[in-house]
Design a protein around this motif. Structure first.
Motif, short mmCIF file in Angstrom:
data_model
loop_
_atom_site.label_atom_id
_atom_site.label_comp_id
_atom_site.label_asym_id
_atom_site.label_seq_id
_atom_site.Cartn_x
_atom_site.Cartn_y
_atom_site.Cartn_z
N UNK A 4 0.93 -1.20 0.12
CA UNK A 4 0.04 -0.19 -0.09
C UNK A 4 0.80 1.33 0.21
N UNK A 5 1.83 1.09 0.91
CA UNK A 5 2.64 2.45 0.95
C UNK A 5 3.38 2.72 -0.53
N UNK A 6 3.96 1.65 -1.00
CA UNK A 6 4.69 1.92 -2.40
C UNK A 6 3.95 1.80 -3.49
N UNK A 7 2.34 1.73 -3.45
CA UNK A 7 1.51 1.62 -4.71
C UNK A 7 1.75 0.60 -5.44
N UNK A 8 2.00 -0.76 -5.11
CA UNK A 8 2.43 -1.81 -5.67
C UNK A 8 1.66 -3.14 -5.32
N UNK A 9 1.63 -4.05 -6.24
CA UNK A 9 1.52 -5.43 -5.76
C UNK A 9 2.56 -6.32 -5.35
N UNK A 27 19.05 5.33 9.45
CA UNK A 27 19.43 4.70 8.19
C UNK A 27 18.34 3.59 7.74
N UNK A 28 18.00 2.87 8.95
CA UNK A 28 17.33 1.80 8.86
C UNK A 28 15.84 2.28 8.42
N UNK A 29 15.20 3.27 8.98
CA UNK A 29 14.15 3.65 8.57
C UNK A 29 13.96 4.20 7.13
N UNK A 30 15.14 4.69 6.75
CA UNK A 30 15.42 5.08 5.18
C UNK A 30 15.29 4.02 4.45
N UNK A 31 15.83 2.96 4.71
CA UNK A 31 15.95 1.94 3.97
C UNK A 31 14.69 1.04 3.91
N UNK A 32 13.74 1.35 4.91
CA UNK A 32 12.40 0.69 4.78
C UNK A 32 11.73 1.69 3.82
N UNK A 33 11.73 2.96 4.08
CA UNK A 33 10.94 3.94 3.08
C UNK A 33 11.11 3.64 1.49
N UNK A 34 12.74 3.34 1.56
CA UNK A 34 13.05 3.21 0.02
C UNK A 34 12.85 1.89 -0.47
N UNK A 35 12.47 0.60 0.58
CA UNK A 35 12.16 -0.52 0.24
C UNK A 35 13.41 -1.44 -0.05
N UNK A 53 10.88 8.39 -7.24
CA UNK A 53 10.76 10.00 -7.38
C UNK A 53 9.94 10.17 -8.70
N UNK A 54 10.14 9.11 -9.63
CA UNK A 54 9.28 9.16 -10.91
C UNK A 54 7.96 8.92 -10.59
N UNK A 55 7.66 7.77 -9.91
CA UNK A 55 6.49 7.32 -9.45
C UNK A 55 5.63 8.29 -8.63
N UNK A 56 6.21 9.03 -7.65
CA UNK A 56 5.47 9.93 -6.78
C UNK A 56 5.67 11.50 -7.19
#
Length: 93
Positions: A4-9, A27-35, A53-56
Motif C-alpha cells: 500500500x505504501x509503495x502503490x504496488x502489488x 538509516x534503517x528507517x530510510x531503508x524501509x521507506x526506500x524498500x 521519485x518518478x512514481x510519486x
C-alpha cells in the motif's frame, strides 16, 4: 502494508528482519521507506530513488497529497542513505 505504501502489488525486495535496536536508527528507517535491505550500494540507492521519485512526482500525481508526502519522505530517506554511505566510504580500511 508495504504494498500500500509503495502503490504496488509486488512483495518487498527483502524479507530481512531487524532487531528493535536496529529499527531505531534513521538509516534503517530510510531503508524501509526506500524498500531496500542491506547490503546496498550507492548505485542501488540512486536507482531506487529515481524509481520512487518518478512514481510519486507531483506532475504525474496532480493534487494527490499522499504522493506528495511520500515524495518528501523518499527525498529525506535518499539524503540520509547517501550521507551514511559517504561516511561509510571514508572509514579507514
Amino acid at each position: 502494508a508495504w504494498q500500500t505504501y509503495h502503490f504496488t502489488e509486488e512483495k518487498p525486495r527483502s524479507e530481512r528482519r531487524f532487531t528493535e535496536e536496529q529499527r531505531a536508527t534513521p538509516e534503517v528507517e530510510a531503508l524501509a521507506i526506500m524498500g531496500l535491505a542491506p547490503p546496498i550500494t550507492l548505485d542501488g540507492i540512486k536507482t531506487r530513488y529515481k524509481e520512487l521519485a518518478k512514481k510519486h512526482h507531483p506532475d504525474l500525481n496532480k493534487g494527490c497529497k499522499k504522493s506528495e508526502e511520500l515524495l518528501k519522505e523518499v527525498n529525506m530517506a535518499y539524503t540520509i542513505l547517501k550521507l551514511a554511505y559517504a561516511g561509510f566510504e571514508e572509514l579507514p580500511q
